[in-house]
Design a protein around this motif. Sequence first.
Motif, PDB file in Angstrom:
ATOM      1  N   THR A  10       0.835  -1.204   0.000  1.00 39.32           N
ATOM      2  CA  THR A  10       0.000   0.000   0.000  1.00 39.32           C
ATOM      3  C   THR A  10       0.870   1.254   0.000  1.00 39.32           C
ATOM      4  O   THR A  10       0.591   2.209  -0.728  1.00 39.32           O
ATOM      5  CB  THR A  10      -0.939   0.006   1.222  1.00 39.32           C
ATOM      6  OG1 THR A  10      -1.740  -1.175   1.190  1.00 39.32           O
ATOM      7  CG2 THR A  10      -1.824   1.227   1.239  1.00 39.32           C
ATOM      8  N   GLN A  13       2.255   1.869  -3.397  1.00 37.56           N
ATOM      9  CA  GLN A  13       1.213   2.432  -4.258  1.00 37.56           C
ATOM     10  C   GLN A  13       0.978   3.908  -3.945  1.00 37.56           C
ATOM     11  O   GLN A  13       0.846   4.728  -4.841  1.00 37.56           O
ATOM     12  CB  GLN A  13      -0.090   1.644  -4.108  1.00 37.56           C
ATOM     13  CG  GLN A  13      -0.041   0.249  -4.682  1.00 37.56           C
ATOM     14  CD  GLN A  13       0.037   0.237  -6.194  1.00 37.56           C
ATOM     15  OE1 GLN A  13      -0.162   1.241  -6.863  1.00 37.56           O
ATOM     16  NE2 GLN A  13       0.346  -0.918  -6.756  1.00 37.56           N
ATOM     17  N   GLN A  14       0.909   4.232  -2.658  1.00 41.86           N
ATOM     18  CA  GLN A  14       0.659   5.619  -2.251  1.00 41.86           C
ATOM     19  C   GLN A  14       1.772   6.552  -2.709  1.00 41.86           C
ATOM     20  O   GLN A  14       1.519   7.696  -3.083  1.00 41.86           O
ATOM     21  CB  GLN A  14       0.506   5.708  -0.736  1.00 41.86           C
ATOM     22  CG  GLN A  14      -0.786   5.136  -0.212  1.00 41.86           C
ATOM     23  CD  GLN A  14      -0.806   5.099   1.311  1.00 41.86           C
ATOM     24  OE1 GLN A  14       0.203   5.313   1.974  1.00 41.86           O
ATOM     25  NE2 GLN A  14      -1.984   4.808   1.863  1.00 41.86           N
ATOM     26  N   LYS A  15       3.000   6.085  -2.660  1.00 39.69           N
ATOM     27  CA  LYS A  15       4.154   6.903  -3.066  1.00 39.69           C
ATOM     28  C   LYS A  15       4.322   6.947  -4.579  1.00 39.69           C
ATOM     29  O   LYS A  15       5.187   7.650  -5.084  1.00 39.69           O
ATOM     30  CB  LYS A  15       5.440   6.380  -2.420  1.00 39.69           C
ATOM     31  CG  LYS A  15       5.436   6.431  -0.911  1.00 39.69           C
ATOM     32  CD  LYS A  15       5.410   7.864  -0.416  1.00 39.69           C
ATOM     33  CE  LYS A  15       5.442   7.893   1.102  1.00 39.69           C
ATOM     34  NZ  LYS A  15       5.356   9.218   1.637  1.00 39.69           N
ATOM     35  N   GLY A  16       3.510   6.184  -5.307  1.00 39.65           N
ATOM     36  CA  GLY A  16       3.562   6.197  -6.762  1.00 39.65           C
ATOM     37  C   GLY A  16       4.729   5.433  -7.355  1.00 39.65           C
ATOM     38  O   GLY A  16       5.044   5.602  -8.534  1.00 39.65           O
ATOM     39  N   VAL A  17       5.360   4.599  -6.544  1.00 39.58           N
ATOM     40  CA  VAL A  17       6.532   3.858  -7.014  1.00 39.58           C
ATOM     41  C   VAL A  17       6.167   2.926  -8.166  1.00 39.58           C
ATOM     42  O   VAL A  17       6.933   2.779  -9.116  1.00 39.58           O
ATOM     43  CB  VAL A  17       7.168   3.057  -5.850  1.00 39.58           C
ATOM     44  CG1 VAL A  17       8.273   2.139  -6.331  1.00 39.58           C
ATOM     45  CG2 VAL A  17       7.689   4.007  -4.786  1.00 39.58           C
ATOM     46  N   LYS A  19       3.327   3.242  -9.976  1.00 38.06           N
ATOM     47  CA  LYS A  19       2.311   3.880 -10.799  1.00 38.06           C
ATOM     48  C   LYS A  19       2.888   4.159 -12.185  1.00 38.06           C
ATOM     49  O   LYS A  19       3.854   4.888 -12.334  1.00 38.06           O
ATOM     50  CB  LYS A  19       1.845   5.183 -10.160  1.00 38.06           C
ATOM     51  CG  LYS A  19       0.641   5.786 -10.839  1.00 38.06           C
ATOM     52  CD  LYS A  19       0.139   6.978 -10.059  1.00 38.06           C
ATOM     53  CE  LYS A  19      -1.153   7.482 -10.700  1.00 38.06           C
ATOM     54  NZ  LYS A  19      -1.728   8.558  -9.905  1.00 38.06           N
ATOM     55  N   GLY A  20       2.291   3.565 -13.165  1.00 38.37           N
ATOM     56  CA  GLY A  20       2.752   3.755 -14.536  1.00 38.37           C
ATOM     57  C   GLY A  20       3.897   2.810 -14.880  1.00 38.37           C
ATOM     58  O   GLY A  20       4.658   2.388 -14.016  1.00 38.37           O
ATOM     59  N   ASN A  23       7.669   4.164 -14.091  1.00 36.62           N
ATOM     60  CA  ASN A  23       8.054   4.087 -12.675  1.00 36.62           C
ATOM     61  C   ASN A  23       8.267   2.646 -12.239  1.00 36.62           C
ATOM     62  O   ASN A  23       9.231   2.347 -11.528  1.00 36.62           O
ATOM     63  CB  ASN A  23       7.002   4.746 -11.781  1.00 36.62           C
ATOM     64  CG  ASN A  23       7.018   6.246 -11.851  1.00 36.62           C
ATOM     65  OD1 ASN A  23       7.962   6.835 -12.359  1.00 36.62           O
ATOM     66  ND2 ASN A  23       5.976   6.863 -11.336  1.00 36.62           N
ATOM     67  N   ALA A  24       7.361   1.761 -12.631  1.00 34.64           N
ATOM     68  CA  ALA A  24       7.492   0.354 -12.257  1.00 34.64           C
ATOM     69  C   ALA A  24       8.748  -0.252 -12.870  1.00 34.64           C
ATOM     70  O   ALA A  24       9.492  -0.975 -12.189  1.00 34.64           O
ATOM     71  CB  ALA A  24       6.255  -0.429 -12.691  1.00 34.64           C
TER      72      ALA A  24
END
Length: 164
Positions: A10, A13-17, A19-20, A23-24
């Motif tokens: 979680t 996900q919240q930090k956007g690590v 996301k997209g 980034n992944a």
Amino acid sequence: QKTNYRDYLTLLQQKGVLKGDENADRFFRVTTELCVESSLTAVSGPGMEESKNNAGKVPKKQLSYTAIDAFSKLVVHLVKYADARAKPSLLSKVLEIVSGVLKKELENRKARGLEVTMDQRPYFRIFLDLQQDLTASYEAENLGNEQTLAMLQRFADVYHRVLQ
């Protein structure tokens, strides 16, 4: 322990690590590189082995796989808690990135004439951990032979591409 993994996922996900795709990809590439580097900063083990570069004997290297084992567990939990439609693509992405890091290191070493000295054990450990842990996870979730075989086919495809 499951709540710790979920909390960490979680947080990612919240930090956007994750996301997209960009980034992944960066996250998995950098994590793979750090895990390999961490395992190669090894301590000398007991005994001696013949050196490939000279006639003398050199201390054996004993590698630490702690970071690689943790990385494998992270990937397994990411795949496990991912949406059912996203599981196959997430696994394929991780396998492609790990194999890409391996190929890049091999190419860099070849360019410098050092491919003989490349220690492939960290990459072997990553693939071994992922395959074992994911197979166990699929069996524990009773995901049936079709999904398990599809997962193993992804590994076979990556192994084939690494050899090319």
